[in-house]
Design a protein around this motif. Structure first.
Motif, PDB file in Angstrom:
ATOM      1  N   ASP A  99     -25.525 -10.030  34.097  1.00 21.57           N
ATOM      2  CA  ASP A  99     -25.621 -11.483  34.287  1.00 21.57           C
ATOM      3  C   ASP A  99     -24.541 -12.184  33.456  1.00 21.57           C
ATOM      4  OD1 ASP A  99     -26.283 -14.107  34.680  1.00 21.57           O
ATOM      5  OD2 ASP A  99     -28.265 -13.990  33.727  1.00 21.57           O
ATOM      6  N   LEU A 100     -23.478 -12.613  34.108  1.00 20.03           N
ATOM      7  CA  LEU A 100     -22.389 -13.313  33.412  1.00 20.03           C
ATOM      8  C   LEU A 100     -22.890 -14.547  32.668  1.00 20.03           C
ATOM      9  CD1 LEU A 100     -19.606 -13.221  36.179  1.00 20.03           C
ATOM     10  CD2 LEU A 100     -19.586 -11.942  34.040  1.00 20.03           C
ATOM     11  N   SER A 101     -23.837 -15.255  33.261  1.00 20.09           N
ATOM     12  CA  SER A 101     -24.285 -16.525  32.685  1.00 20.09           C
ATOM     13  C   SER A 101     -25.004 -16.365  31.355  1.00 20.09           C
ATOM     14  CB  SER A 101     -25.196 -17.253  33.675  1.00 20.09           C
ATOM     15  OG  SER A 101     -26.409 -16.537  33.864  1.00 20.09           O
ATOM     16  N   ALA A 102     -25.405 -15.152  31.031  1.00 19.15           N
ATOM     17  CA  ALA A 102     -26.135 -14.921  29.779  1.00 19.15           C
ATOM     18  C   ALA A 102     -25.214 -14.692  28.592  1.00 19.15           C
ATOM     19  CB  ALA A 102     -27.069 -13.721  29.937  1.00 19.15           C
ATOM     20  N   PHE A 103     -23.891 -14.672  28.841  1.00 23.68           N
ATOM     21  CA  PHE A 103     -22.961 -14.314  27.771  1.00 23.68           C
ATOM     22  C   PHE A 103     -21.802 -15.312  27.643  1.00 23.68           C
ATOM     23  CE2 PHE A 103     -25.210 -10.463  28.836  1.00 23.68           C
ATOM     24  CZ  PHE A 103     -25.528  -9.944  27.577  1.00 23.68           C
ATOM     25  N   SER A 104     -22.122 -16.579  27.726  1.00 25.86           N
ATOM     26  CA  SER A 104     -21.107 -17.619  27.476  1.00 25.86           C
ATOM     27  C   SER A 104     -20.733 -17.625  26.000  1.00 25.86           C
ATOM     28  CB  SER A 104     -21.657 -18.987  27.873  1.00 25.86           C
ATOM     29  OG  SER A 104     -21.971 -19.039  29.246  1.00 25.86           O
ATOM     30  N   LEU A 105     -19.564 -18.166  25.696  1.00 32.06           N
ATOM     31  CA  LEU A 105     -19.203 -18.361  24.293  1.00 32.06           C
ATOM     32  C   LEU A 105     -20.235 -19.256  23.627  1.00 32.06           C
ATOM     33  CD1 LEU A 105     -15.345 -18.993  24.495  1.00 32.06           C
ATOM     34  CD2 LEU A 105     -16.508 -16.891  23.762  1.00 32.06           C
ATOM     35  N   LYS A 106     -20.517 -18.976  22.365  1.00 27.08           N
ATOM     36  CA  LYS A 106     -21.472 -19.806  21.651  1.00 27.08           C
ATOM     37  C   LYS A 106     -20.830 -21.151  21.307  1.00 27.08           C
ATOM     38  CE  LYS A 106     -24.542 -16.383  19.624  1.00 27.08           C
ATOM     39  NZ  LYS A 106     -25.172 -15.905  18.362  1.00 27.08           N
ATOM     40  N   PRO A 107     -21.448 -22.256  21.720  1.00 28.23           N
ATOM     41  CA  PRO A 107     -20.850 -23.575  21.455  1.00 28.23           C
ATOM     42  C   PRO A 107     -21.019 -23.994  20.001  1.00 28.23           C
ATOM     43  CG  PRO A 107     -22.978 -23.827  22.497  1.00 28.23           C
ATOM     44  CD  PRO A 107     -22.708 -22.348  22.478  1.00 28.23           C
ATOM     45  N   VAL A 108     -20.092 -24.810  19.552  1.00 26.68           N
ATOM     46  CA  VAL A 108     -20.150 -25.453  18.240  1.00 26.68           C
ATOM     47  C   VAL A 108     -20.276 -26.952  18.474  1.00 26.68           C
ATOM     48  CG1 VAL A 108     -18.844 -25.944  16.121  1.00 26.68           C
ATOM     49  CG2 VAL A 108     -18.788 -23.642  17.118  1.00 26.68           C
ATOM     50  N   ALA A 109     -21.168 -27.608  17.765  1.00 28.79           N
ATOM     51  CA  ALA A 109     -21.325 -29.059  17.922  1.00 28.79           C
ATOM     52  C   ALA A 109     -19.982 -29.741  17.679  1.00 28.79           C
ATOM     53  CB  ALA A 109     -22.372 -29.578  16.948  1.00 28.79           C
ATOM     54  N   CYS A 110     -19.620 -30.665  18.569  1.00 29.82           N
ATOM     55  CA  CYS A 110     -18.299 -31.300  18.522  1.00 29.82           C
ATOM     56  C   CYS A 110     -18.421 -32.766  18.902  1.00 29.82           C
ATOM     57  CB  CYS A 110     -17.356 -30.571  19.478  1.00 29.82           C
ATOM     58  SG  CYS A 110     -15.667 -31.204  19.516  1.00 29.82           S
ATOM     59  N   GLU A 111     -17.801 -33.628  18.113  1.00 24.23           N
ATOM     60  CA  GLU A 111     -17.791 -35.067  18.382  1.00 24.23           C
ATOM     61  C   GLU A 111     -16.379 -35.597  18.167  1.00 24.23           C
ATOM     62  OE1 GLU A 111     -20.215 -36.985  19.429  1.00 24.23           O
ATOM     63  OE2 GLU A 111     -22.037 -35.815  19.089  1.00 24.23           O
ATOM     64  N   VAL A 112     -15.981 -36.540  19.024  1.00 22.75           N
ATOM     65  CA  VAL A 112     -14.677 -37.194  18.884  1.00 22.75           C
ATOM     66  C   VAL A 112     -14.916 -38.674  18.639  1.00 22.75           C
ATOM     67  CG1 VAL A 112     -12.434 -37.646  19.929  1.00 22.75           C
ATOM     68  CG2 VAL A 112     -13.653 -35.505  20.455  1.00 22.75           C
ATOM     69  N   VAL A 113     -14.338 -39.180  17.550  1.00 21.12           N
ATOM     70  CA  VAL A 113     -14.461 -40.596  17.205  1.00 21.12           C
ATOM     71  C   VAL A 113     -13.069 -41.197  17.119  1.00 21.12           C
ATOM     72  CG1 VAL A 113     -15.369 -42.272  15.559  1.00 21.12           C
ATOM     73  CG2 VAL A 113     -16.549 -40.096  15.878  1.00 21.12           C
ATOM     74  N   ALA A 114     -12.715 -41.993  18.125  1.00 19.78           N
ATOM     75  CA  ALA A 114     -11.421 -42.692  18.142  1.00 19.78           C
ATOM     76  C   ALA A 114     -10.261 -41.747  17.838  1.00 19.78           C
ATOM     77  CB  ALA A 114     -11.437 -43.845  17.136  1.00 19.78           C
ATOM     78  N   GLY A 115     -10.339 -40.533  18.368  1.00 24.77           N
ATOM     79  CA  GLY A 115      -9.246 -39.583  18.214  1.00 24.77           C
ATOM     80  C   GLY A 115      -9.428 -38.572  17.112  1.00 24.77           C
TER      81      GLY A 115
END
Length: 413
Positions: free
Chosen positions: A129-145
């Motif tokens: 199952d490809l969908s079970a092995f996505s890269l682990k996300p890191v919380a990310c926020e962009v504020v005015a660049g």
């Protein structure tokens, strides 16, 4: 590994208004505690969104032994992922920056899309199952660049910070600007000494002649030294900014960050003459003379946004007595080197200032390493910023420690 009881004892030894005990600046175990309790839990400044303007452009950020990829995906969003393959854990992106249509692990060629989803994994069988092995996300926020990441699976709320600082930052147009120059140095000092040095100008008159050509040693009415002609100039500048709707009042509600638009004592920019370093005004600013917008966020960034350019500073801990400091000089996206700005003029003041600060931090570390070191006492008049940082640091350690299990030693991954 770290013994909770040892950290408890060191935290109990802290006296507000005094520098930290020696171990906080040189002990390898304390450095591991810093990584686990602060750097792996708090929001960190990673870089600028204008560095990855096009689809597939990426850069990496190293926090301790953890590498993070920050990328512009096909929908135009900025995402972050742990730089670790989901197959057997190999690092995927080996460089500091690049551009890719997809991320292919160099070990066994597992391939991921810019959204982190696993697209290809050869010889894994029909039931895989490809969908079970996505890269682990890191919380990310962009504020005015400005791009911030958080390694924690339960990051602190970011919305209050965004709401308060975005109106100040947005007029400078950082998201639509470009990097004119970037420098990275490794300072042989603990990361806290780098930040403490930044939080006071007690040392400026004896060490920063270039910087003091344009700025005051204090930045506003919350400083007890504020007054005289600089206060009068500040009031005139603030009246001008108020007329055009440019925010300037200090933002100091939370200990983790601070923002203020401070008048320059002389000139309009950080140059040896005080004259503008770039002829193009940043973003949507009404004029070039908008002071220096200063943004600080613990534990790893301070920033200056002016009318003609901006500076972003990022520190990353490399070891108990080594810190990486990166500086980015930012100009309008259409500014042309040699036409709209001269690179030496743009960078001269802060290249000198950075080198001076490096010497001060490294000398500070050498003195702290000595058996003769004993914490002194801060000046409430000129080192209140240092005290505020150290108080935040101690509170952050206590908060992180309280959330760790007490039955086993602290393990840093």
């Amino acid at each position: 590994m770290f013994d909770h009881k040892k950290l408890d004892a060191l935290l109990a030894s802290y006296t507000p208004g005094r520098p930290l005990e020696q171990a906080f600046y040189k002990d390898a175990e304390l450095f591991e505690a810093d990584l686990a309790l602060i750097w792996q839990r708090k929001w960190l400044f990673a870089g600028l969104s204008c560095e990855i303007r096009q689809t597939g452009e990426w850069f990496t950020v190293q926090i301790g032994e953890t590498s993070v990829i920050v990328v512009r995906d096909r929908a135009g969003a900025v995402r972050a992922f742990f730089n670790t393959c989901r197959h057997r854990g190999s690092r995927i992106c080996a460089g500091e920056k690049g551009k890719s249509g997809a991320f292919a692990c160099p070990y066994h060629q597992w391939t991921y899309g810019l959204d982190g989803k696993l697209m290809f994994a050869r010889n894994m069988g029909e039931s895989f199952d490809l969908s079970a092995f996505s890269l682990k996300p890191v919380a990310c926020e962009v504020v005015a660049g400005y791009v911030f990441i958080c390694l924690s699976s339960t990051p602190d709320d970011f919305s209050g910070f965004r709401r308060r600082v975005e109106p100040y930052l947005a007029p400078h147009g950082i998201e639509d600007a470009k990097i004119a120059y970037e420098s990275t140095m490794v300072e042989k000092g603990n990361w806290k000494l780098v930040l403490e040095n930044n939080r006071e100008c007690y040392h400026c008159s004896a060490n920063h002649p270039e910087l003091l050509r344009t700025i005051s040693e204090f930045d506003g009415p919350t400083d007890p030294r504020y007054g005289g002609e600089f206060a009068a100039k500040s009031e005139r500048d603030e009246a001008r900014w108020r007329q055009v709707g440019l925010p300037y009042a200090p933002v100091e509600e939370e200990p983790v960050y601070r923002m203020v638009r401070a008048a320059l004592e002389r000139g309009v920019s950080f140059t040896m003459t005080g004259e503008a370093a770039c002829s193009k005004v940043m973003g949507m600013l009404p004029e070039r003379d908008v002071g220096a917008l200063r943004l600080l966020r613990f534990p790893n960034t301070w920033n200056h946004a002016l009318g003609d350019h901006a500076l972003a500073f990022r520190l990353l801990p490399l070891g108990p007595r080594e810190t990486q400091v990166t500086t980015k000089w930012i100009v309008h996206k259409d500014a042309v080197e040699g036409v709209d700005y001269d690179l030496d003029t743009l960078t001269e003041v802060w290249k000198a200032t950075n080198a001076q600060d490096q010497r001060l931090v490294e000398t500070n570390q050498l003195g702290i390493n000595s058996i003769g070191y004993e914490p002194g006492v801060y000046s409430e008049q000129v080192e209140s910023g240092v005290m505020a940082f150290v108080d935040w640091y101690i509170d952050a350690l206590r908060e992180g420690l309280a959330q760790m299990p007490r039955t086993v030693p602290l393990k840093v991954c």
